[in-house]
Design a protein around this motif. Structure first.
Motif, PDB file in Angstrom:
ATOM      1  N   TYR A 161       0.827  -1.206   0.000  1.00 55.86           N
ATOM      2  CA  TYR A 161       0.000   0.000   0.000  1.00 55.86           C
ATOM      3  C   TYR A 161       0.863   1.258   0.000  1.00 55.86           C
ATOM      4  CZ  TYR A 161      -3.704   3.271   1.247  1.00 55.86           C
ATOM      5  OH  TYR A 161      -4.593   4.319   1.246  1.00 55.86           O
ATOM      6  N   PHE A 162       1.901   1.259   0.837  1.00 55.27           N
ATOM      7  CA  PHE A 162       2.771   2.438   0.944  1.00 55.27           C
ATOM      8  C   PHE A 162       3.987   2.365   0.022  1.00 55.27           C
ATOM      9  CE2 PHE A 162       0.543   2.594   5.063  1.00 55.27           C
ATOM     10  CZ  PHE A 162       0.014   3.863   4.967  1.00 55.27           C
ATOM     11  N   GLU A 163       4.095   1.296  -0.778  1.00 54.81           N
ATOM     12  CA  GLU A 163       5.173   1.098  -1.739  1.00 54.81           C
ATOM     13  C   GLU A 163       6.550   1.164  -1.084  1.00 54.81           C
ATOM     14  OE1 GLU A 163       4.466   3.863  -4.914  1.00 54.81           O
ATOM     15  OE2 GLU A 163       2.600   2.882  -5.501  1.00 54.81           O
ATOM     16  N   ILE A 164       6.708   0.398  -0.001  1.00 52.27           N
ATOM     17  CA  ILE A 164       7.990   0.274   0.684  1.00 52.27           C
ATOM     18  C   ILE A 164       8.322  -1.208   0.814  1.00 52.27           C
ATOM     19  CG2 ILE A 164       7.842   2.467   1.927  1.00 52.27           C
ATOM     20  CD1 ILE A 164       6.885   0.961   4.370  1.00 52.27           C
ATOM     21  N   ASP A 165       9.513  -1.514   1.287  1.00 59.10           N
ATOM     22  CA  ASP A 165       9.966  -2.887   1.420  1.00 59.10           C
ATOM     23  C   ASP A 165       9.212  -3.599   2.542  1.00 59.10           C
ATOM     24  OD1 ASP A 165      11.598  -5.152   0.931  1.00 59.10           O
ATOM     25  OD2 ASP A 165      12.973  -4.530   2.523  1.00 59.10           O
ATOM     26  N   ALA A 166       8.750  -4.811   2.276  1.00 55.78           N
ATOM     27  CA  ALA A 166       7.982  -5.574   3.258  1.00 55.78           C
ATOM     28  C   ALA A 166       8.839  -5.944   4.468  1.00 55.78           C
ATOM     29  CB  ALA A 166       7.409  -6.826   2.615  1.00 55.78           C
ATOM     30  N   LEU A 186      11.141  -4.162   5.849  1.00 59.88           N
ATOM     31  CA  LEU A 186      11.196  -2.989   6.721  1.00 59.88           C
ATOM     32  C   LEU A 186       9.945  -2.924   7.595  1.00 59.88           C
ATOM     33  CD1 LEU A 186      12.474  -0.284   7.596  1.00 59.88           C
ATOM     34  CD2 LEU A 186      11.275   0.774   5.681  1.00 59.88           C
ATOM     35  N   VAL A 187       8.793  -3.176   7.017  1.00 63.90           N
ATOM     36  CA  VAL A 187       7.541  -3.161   7.786  1.00 63.90           C
ATOM     37  C   VAL A 187       7.555  -4.262   8.837  1.00 63.90           C
ATOM     38  CG1 VAL A 187       5.034  -3.363   7.642  1.00 63.90           C
ATOM     39  CG2 VAL A 187       6.280  -2.168   5.848  1.00 63.90           C
ATOM     40  N   ARG A 188       8.072  -5.431   8.477  1.00 63.48           N
ATOM     41  CA  ARG A 188       8.141  -6.545   9.433  1.00 63.48           C
ATOM     42  C   ARG A 188       9.052  -6.216  10.613  1.00 63.48           C
ATOM     43  NH1 ARG A 188       8.653  -9.716   4.317  1.00 63.48           N
ATOM     44  NH2 ARG A 188       6.533 -10.431   3.912  1.00 63.48           N
ATOM     45  N   VAL A 189      10.216  -5.636  10.325  1.00 59.62           N
ATOM     46  CA  VAL A 189      11.148  -5.263  11.397  1.00 59.62           C
ATOM     47  C   VAL A 189      10.516  -4.209  12.292  1.00 59.62           C
ATOM     48  CG1 VAL A 189      13.349  -4.112  11.871  1.00 59.62           C
ATOM     49  CG2 VAL A 189      13.233  -5.919  10.157  1.00 59.62           C
TER      50      VAL A 189
END
Length: 66
Positions: free
Chosen positions: A29-34, A36-39
């Motif tokens: 949705y935010f077009e960032i690395d997954a 990074l979101v997990r960490v």
């Protein structure tokens, strides 16, 4: 000239899935690395004393699967 401005879907990911696809869906949705979101989710769960883990579980139940 027609400009179509359709909103993005806020859904759980099928392709970026490790547990339920919630972090992958947020990343898409935010077009960032997954990763990074997990960490950030793991660190946030520790910092908030588990509250973010409850938010994750709620998102798992409320976010539709793609």
């Amino acid at each position: 000239m027609t400009i179509t401005n359709t909103p993005k879907e806020f859904v759980r990911s099928d392709s970026q899935k490790m547990v339920a696809g919630v972090c992958g869906g947020i990343a898409e949705y935010f077009e960032i690395d997954a990763n990074l979101v997990r960490v950030l989710a793991v660190v946030g769960a520790f910092v908030t004393g588990g509250t973010l883990a409850l938010v994750y579980l709620a998102a798992w139940m409320l976010m539709p699967q793609r």
